[in-house]
Design an enzyme around this catalytic site. Structure first.
Site, PDB file in Angstrom:
ATOM      1  N   GLU A  20     -14.856  -5.167   2.468  1.00  0.00           N
ATOM      2  CA  GLU A  20     -14.214  -5.219   3.777  1.00  0.00           C
ATOM      3  C   GLU A  20     -15.236  -5.363   4.904  1.00  0.00           C
ATOM      4  O   GLU A  20     -16.205  -4.614   4.985  1.00  0.00           O
ATOM      5  CB  GLU A  20     -13.406  -3.942   3.986  1.00  0.00           C
ATOM      6  CG  GLU A  20     -12.767  -3.814   5.352  1.00  0.00           C
ATOM      7  CD  GLU A  20     -11.993  -2.516   5.467  1.00  0.00           C
ATOM      8  OE1 GLU A  20     -11.014  -2.346   4.724  1.00  0.00           O
ATOM      9  OE2 GLU A  20     -12.385  -1.672   6.287  1.00  0.00           O
ATOM     10  N   GLU A  73       0.809  -1.222   0.000  1.00  0.00           N
ATOM     11  CA  GLU A  73       0.000   0.000   0.000  1.00  0.00           C
ATOM     12  C   GLU A  73       0.838   1.267   0.000  1.00  0.00           C
ATOM     13  O   GLU A  73       1.792   1.397   0.771  1.00  0.00           O
ATOM     14  CB  GLU A  73      -0.928  -0.003   1.212  1.00  0.00           C
ATOM     15  CG  GLU A  73      -1.909   1.146   1.235  1.00  0.00           C
ATOM     16  CD  GLU A  73      -3.067   0.873   2.166  1.00  0.00           C
ATOM     17  OE1 GLU A  73      -4.130   0.427   1.676  1.00  0.00           O
ATOM     18  OE2 GLU A  73      -2.911   1.093   3.385  1.00  0.00           O
ATOM     19  N   LYS A 108       0.623   4.647   1.211  1.00  0.00           N
ATOM     20  CA  LYS A 108      -0.162   5.318   2.252  1.00  0.00           C
ATOM     21  C   LYS A 108       0.723   6.341   2.943  1.00  0.00           C
ATOM     22  O   LYS A 108       1.621   5.992   3.705  1.00  0.00           O
ATOM     23  CB  LYS A 108      -0.664   4.275   3.252  1.00  0.00           C
ATOM     24  CG  LYS A 108      -1.412   4.808   4.450  1.00  0.00           C
ATOM     25  CD  LYS A 108      -1.792   3.648   5.357  1.00  0.00           C
ATOM     26  CE  LYS A 108      -2.560   4.091   6.577  1.00  0.00           C
ATOM     27  NZ  LYS A 108      -2.905   2.966   7.456  1.00  0.00           N
ATOM     28  N   GLU A 130      -6.354  -7.447   6.328  1.00  0.00           N
ATOM     29  CA  GLU A 130      -5.957  -6.042   6.207  1.00  0.00           C
ATOM     30  C   GLU A 130      -5.566  -5.452   7.563  1.00  0.00           C
ATOM     31  O   GLU A 130      -6.245  -5.683   8.549  1.00  0.00           O
ATOM     32  CB  GLU A 130      -7.109  -5.212   5.639  1.00  0.00           C
ATOM     33  CG  GLU A 130      -7.749  -5.741   4.371  1.00  0.00           C
ATOM     34  CD  GLU A 130      -9.016  -4.992   4.053  1.00  0.00           C
ATOM     35  OE1 GLU A 130      -9.055  -3.763   4.230  1.00  0.00           O
ATOM     36  OE2 GLU A 130     -10.004  -5.637   3.649  1.00  0.00           O
ATOM     37  N   SER A 131      -4.498  -4.704   7.565  1.00  0.00           N
ATOM     38  CA  SER A 131      -4.067  -3.881   8.710  1.00  0.00           C
ATOM     39  C   SER A 131      -3.342  -4.682   9.795  1.00  0.00           C
ATOM     40  O   SER A 131      -3.695  -5.827  10.093  1.00  0.00           O
ATOM     41  CB  SER A 131      -5.237  -3.147   9.353  1.00  0.00           C
ATOM     42  OG  SER A 131      -5.910  -2.342   8.428  1.00  0.00           O
ATOM     43  N   ASN A 172     -10.792  -6.645   8.083  1.00  0.00           N
ATOM     44  CA  ASN A 172      -9.951  -5.573   8.616  1.00  0.00           C
ATOM     45  C   ASN A 172      -9.667  -5.842  10.085  1.00  0.00           C
ATOM     46  O   ASN A 172     -10.587  -5.985  10.884  1.00  0.00           O
ATOM     47  CB  ASN A 172     -10.647  -4.212   8.454  1.00  0.00           C
ATOM     48  CG  ASN A 172      -9.671  -3.047   8.585  1.00  0.00           C
ATOM     49  OD1 ASN A 172      -8.573  -3.215   9.108  1.00  0.00           O
ATOM     50  ND2 ASN A 172     -10.066  -1.886   8.113  1.00  0.00           N
ATOM     51  N   LYS A 227      -8.284   2.792  -2.902  1.00  0.00           N
ATOM     52  CA  LYS A 227      -8.534   2.721  -1.451  1.00  0.00           C
ATOM     53  C   LYS A 227      -9.144   4.040  -0.988  1.00  0.00           C
ATOM     54  O   LYS A 227      -8.472   5.068  -0.913  1.00  0.00           O
ATOM     55  CB  LYS A 227      -7.216   2.449  -0.728  1.00  0.00           C
ATOM     56  CG  LYS A 227      -7.352   2.254   0.786  1.00  0.00           C
ATOM     57  CD  LYS A 227      -7.764   0.844   1.107  1.00  0.00           C
ATOM     58  CE  LYS A 227      -7.748   0.611   2.625  1.00  0.00           C
ATOM     59  NZ  LYS A 227      -6.381   0.574   3.178  1.00  0.00           N
TER      60      LYS A 227
END
Length: 264
Positions: free
Chosen positions: A169, A57, A59, A219-220, A189, A120
């Site tokens: 998500e 990503e 970000k 995710e994350s 997530n 995103k």
């Protein structure tokens, strides 16, 4: 504490209305229609066929941590991710909270990026799907916590009409009924979008409750190659990682070393 997600979504709805006044929907739709014959890379296929499944990503900022890499360049970092083994890319396009822009995807494409790219953002209006297609995205993120089930169904249908795949998500068991919409990828997530508290156990807990044949994406909060190996063992095929790479001096090199450690 005010729910951060509520704040972001409320601002996003106002922002979309401003976009519509700047570029009327008919003008945007006409521009996208001219792209109808252009092929779109499949993120689902890329993840299912990849040995690593890393969605790297781009970000630059987050609401919880502020600037991560304010001077991060869209013409350099995404291409470096591609060159160092990413299976797909995610590029933040929300400006107020994440320091992103739609033009970052366009810039990445112009730099030579050919991998599937996830748009995103906090998508709450079909107008944003057209924005995603226009800037060169391959897939869009839809967040169950942002949308009613019927809204999500409608946006997913429109995304597919535009040749965009959908990463849907979810964060809690109460949202798993959204998986019945059969998105291209089911995301879990690990970060609560209201409080921004992260718990990787969320992926392990919800994995077995998703459809067995779903392309599952965690995710994350992923910072350890061993975590990716363990998540693959419970059925995940995609791993969205941003801050772990972006906080490094050279995000592309950090990705390469991460993948090398996965293979040990």
């Amino acid at each position: 504490m005010k729910d951060i997600l509520e704040e972001i979504v409320a601002h996003k709805r106002m922002e979309v209305e401003q976009f519509k006044r700047s570029i009327p929907p008919t003008m945007l739709y006409d521009a996208v229609e001219k792209m109808a014959d252009q092929p779109v890379a499949s993120m689902h296929k890329s993840l299912m066929e990849s040995e690593s499944g890393i969605i790297a990503e781009f970000k630059r900022k987050s609401p919880s941590k502020g600037w991560i890499k304010e001077q991060g360049r869209a013409e350099k970092i995404p291409l470096s991710y591609q060159q160092n083994g990413a299976s797909a890319l995610s590029i933040l396009t929300d400006e107020k909270y994440f320091g992103g822009r739609d033009t970052f995807i366009k810039t990445a494409r112009e730099s030579g990026v050919t991998l599937p790219v996830l748009y995103k953002n906090f998508v709450v209006d079909e107008y944003q799907l057209f924005q995603a297609r226009l800037c060169g995205a391959s897939a869009v993120l839809l967040i169950a916590a942002d949308l009613k089930l019927d809204e999500c169904r409608s946006l997913l249908k429109m995304a597919h009409e535009l040749k965009l795949e959908v990463l849907l998500e979810m964060h809690a068991e109460s949202e798993l009924d959204y998986a019945a919409l059969e998105p291209d990828m089911c995301g879990i997530n690990n970060r609560n979008l209201g409080t921004f508290i992260t718990d990787i156990q969320n992926s392990y807990h919800l994995a077995e409750l998703l459809p067995k044949d779903a392309c599952k994406v965690s995710e994350s909060g992923i910072s350890d190659p061993q975590t990716v190996r363990e998540l693959r063992n419970v059925g995940f095929r995609g791993f969205l990682i941003g801050e772990t790479f972006m906080k490094a001096e050279n995000p592309g090199d950090a990705l390469r070393l991460f993948i090398e450690k996965m293979k040990l």
